[in-house]
Design a protein around this motif. Sequence first.
Motif, short mmCIF file in Angstrom:
data_model
loop_
_atom_site.label_atom_id
_atom_site.label_comp_id
_atom_site.label_asym_id
_atom_site.label_seq_id
_atom_site.Cartn_x
_atom_site.Cartn_y
_atom_site.Cartn_z
N ALA A 1 0.84 -1.20 0.00
CA ALA A 1 0.00 0.00 0.00
C ALA A 1 0.87 1.25 0.00
O ALA A 1 0.62 2.20 -0.75
N ALA A 2 1.91 1.24 0.84
CA ALA A 2 2.76 2.43 0.97
C ALA A 2 3.48 2.77 -0.33
O ALA A 2 3.47 3.91 -0.79
N MET A 3 4.09 1.76 -0.96
CA MET A 3 4.85 2.04 -2.19
C MET A 3 3.92 2.45 -3.33
O MET A 3 4.24 3.37 -4.09
N CYS A 4 2.78 1.78 -3.45
CA CYS A 4 1.86 2.12 -4.55
C CYS A 4 1.31 3.54 -4.34
O CYS A 4 1.20 4.31 -5.29
N HIS A 5 1.00 3.87 -3.10
CA HIS A 5 0.49 5.21 -2.79
C HIS A 5 1.51 6.28 -3.19
O HIS A 5 1.19 7.24 -3.88
N LEU A 6 2.76 6.09 -2.79
CA LEU A 6 3.81 7.08 -3.09
C LEU A 6 4.07 7.21 -4.58
O LEU A 6 4.39 8.28 -5.07
N CYS A 7 3.94 6.09 -5.30
CA CYS A 7 4.25 6.10 -6.73
C CYS A 7 3.04 6.43 -7.58
O CYS A 7 3.14 6.47 -8.81
N GLY A 8 1.88 6.64 -6.96
CA GLY A 8 0.69 7.03 -7.71
C GLY A 8 0.06 5.89 -8.49
O GLY A 8 -0.57 6.11 -9.52
N LEU A 9 0.23 4.67 -7.98
CA LEU A 9 -0.42 3.51 -8.63
C LEU A 9 -1.72 3.22 -7.90
O LEU A 9 -1.74 3.10 -6.67
N LYS A 10 -2.80 3.06 -8.66
CA LYS A 10 -4.09 2.68 -8.08
C LYS A 10 -3.97 1.24 -7.59
O LYS A 10 -3.66 0.35 -8.39
N ALA A 11 -4.20 1.00 -6.29
CA ALA A 11 -3.89 -0.32 -5.75
C ALA A 11 -4.99 -0.88 -4.86
O ALA A 11 -5.71 -0.14 -4.19
N ALA A 12 -5.08 -2.22 -4.86
CA ALA A 12 -6.03 -2.92 -4.00
C ALA A 12 -5.39 -4.20 -3.46
O ALA A 12 -4.47 -4.75 -4.08
N VAL A 13 -5.88 -4.63 -2.31
CA VAL A 13 -5.44 -5.90 -1.72
C VAL A 13 -6.69 -6.75 -1.48
O VAL A 13 -7.63 -6.30 -0.83
N VAL A 14 -6.69 -7.95 -2.07
CA VAL A 14 -7.84 -8.84 -2.00
C VAL A 14 -7.34 -10.22 -1.54
O VAL A 14 -6.68 -10.93 -2.29
N CYS A 15 -7.64 -10.56 -0.29
CA CYS A 15 -7.12 -11.83 0.25
C CYS A 15 -8.24 -12.69 0.79
O CYS A 15 -9.13 -12.20 1.49
N VAL A 16 -8.16 -13.97 0.50
CA VAL A 16 -9.12 -14.90 1.07
C VAL A 16 -8.59 -15.31 2.45
O VAL A 16 -7.37 -15.36 2.67
N THR A 17 -9.51 -15.60 3.39
CA THR A 17 -9.06 -16.08 4.71
C THR A 17 -9.11 -17.61 4.73
O THR A 17 -10.08 -18.22 4.27
N LEU A 18 -8.04 -18.22 5.21
CA LEU A 18 -7.94 -19.69 5.21
C LEU A 18 -8.46 -20.31 6.50
O LEU A 18 -8.67 -21.51 6.58
N LEU A 19 -8.59 -19.48 7.55
CA LEU A 19 -9.06 -19.97 8.85
C LEU A 19 -9.53 -18.78 9.66
O LEU A 19 -9.32 -17.63 9.25
N ASP A 20 -10.21 -19.05 10.78
CA ASP A 20 -10.56 -17.98 11.71
C ASP A 20 -9.60 -18.08 12.89
O ASP A 20 -9.63 -19.07 13.64
N ARG A 21 -8.76 -17.09 13.05
CA ARG A 21 -7.73 -17.13 14.09
C ARG A 21 -8.30 -17.13 15.50
O ARG A 21 -7.60 -17.48 16.44
N LEU A 22 -9.58 -16.76 15.67
CA LEU A 22 -10.19 -16.86 17.00
C LEU A 22 -10.50 -18.32 17.33
O LEU A 22 -10.70 -18.67 18.49
N GLN A 23 -10.51 -19.18 16.31
CA GLN A 23 -10.81 -20.60 16.51
C GLN A 23 -9.55 -21.46 16.58
O GLN A 23 -9.61 -22.60 17.04
N GLY A 24 -8.44 -20.98 16.03
CA GLY A 24 -7.23 -21.82 16.03
C GLY A 24 -6.10 -21.20 15.23
O GLY A 24 -6.21 -20.06 14.76
N ASP A 25 -5.02 -21.96 15.13
CA ASP A 25 -3.82 -21.44 14.46
C ASP A 25 -3.43 -22.27 13.24
O ASP A 25 -2.83 -21.76 12.29
N GLN A 26 -3.72 -23.58 13.27
CA GLN A 26 -3.28 -24.46 12.19
C GLN A 26 -4.28 -24.40 11.04
O GLN A 26 -5.50 -24.21 11.26
N ILE A 27 -3.75 -24.56 9.85
CA ILE A 27 -4.60 -24.53 8.66
C ILE A 27 -4.97 -25.98 8.36
O ILE A 27 -4.12 -26.77 7.91
N THR A 28 -6.22 -26.34 8.68
CA THR A 28 -6.62 -27.75 8.71
C THR A 28 -7.52 -28.16 7.54
O THR A 28 -7.80 -29.33 7.38
N HIS A 29 -7.97 -27.19 6.75
CA HIS A 29 -8.84 -27.55 5.63
C HIS A 29 -8.09 -28.43 4.64
O HIS A 29 -6.86 -28.34 4.54
#
Length: 308
Positions: free
Chosen positions: A254-282
């Motif tokens: 975000a910081a580099m794209c903002h400074l360089c004037g690039l239109k930017a987005a971050v789109v991430c899927v969540t693999l687990l709910d960290r309130l339920q655990g730490d290991q990725i079990t799917h």
Amino acid sequence: NSSSNLPERDNYVNNGFGYVKNPHLDLLSEDILYHFDLGTRTHDLPSMFGDVKFVCVGGSPNRMRDFAIFIYQELGLDGDGSDITDICAGTDRYSMYKAGPVLSISHGMGIPSISIMLHELIKLLHHAKCRDVTIIRIGTSGGIGIEPGTVVITDIAVDAFFRPQFEQVILDKVVIRNTQLDQKLAESLLHCSKEIDDFPSIIGHTMCTYDFYEGQGRLDGALCSFSKEEKCEYLQRAYIAGVRNIEMESSVFAAMCHLCGLKAAVVCVTLLDRLQGDQITHSHSVLKEFQKRPQKLISSFIKKQLHT
Ligand code: R2B
Ligand code: URA
């Protein structure tokens, strides 16, 4: 006070047009993009990349190859895209694929890795004289208090103290950078995902850390010095601060794209709910389907943009 470690604000000279802000670059007779195995003398960057309008970046080389083939087919380009080749084949640091106006690049894991890639990518876009480029990170993350498989579109990246900033050390000074992403783009992406309607999606803050284990409050690393209660209390505070997912690249992106004037987005899927655990079990197949979700969203968004 140049000898203090007090945070500073950036003070950049614009090269007139384009995305780079470095007066020294104009003095180079040749610019070697070392980690891409590309250069201004050895490659005709304007003819190779001049038509690029979308850059998609993600951690894994294979996933970014799959994405390139997928978008190639979705855009209805000639053939099925399976013969697409790695433009950075001369190095195994990063992989890069081009499908018409879309560039798909891997960035590895963590802030230092994506930061190196972004310096060279932004110079590449500059040398190739690209204009009006949109850049999107498609990735994985750990969710907080949301259903695994939810796609989180980041409005702002925050650090481990929930501050909307990224600290870059330059020489011996700490420079504080803004991590705001393009709000209009985030809204358009959310709108687009509601049209697909195959999976839950939300806009939220993304916490960016320097580590996957202790840095994200995991109890299952090789080292851990805190209790389960302390972990949960921290993640609850993150949730209250607006954090919906945790990953390892969004702040510097975000910081580099903002400074360089690039239109930017971050789109991430969540693999687990960290309130339920730490290991990725799917299972492998569930995780594969999850990782396809940001790709589906971005492909649908790009198709809409190109046809309007
Ligand atoms: C998400 O997933 C990776 C760690 O598993 C890291 O690159 C990130 O940001
Ligand atoms: N990536 C991360 O950085 N954290 C997670 O919990 C899952 C993927």
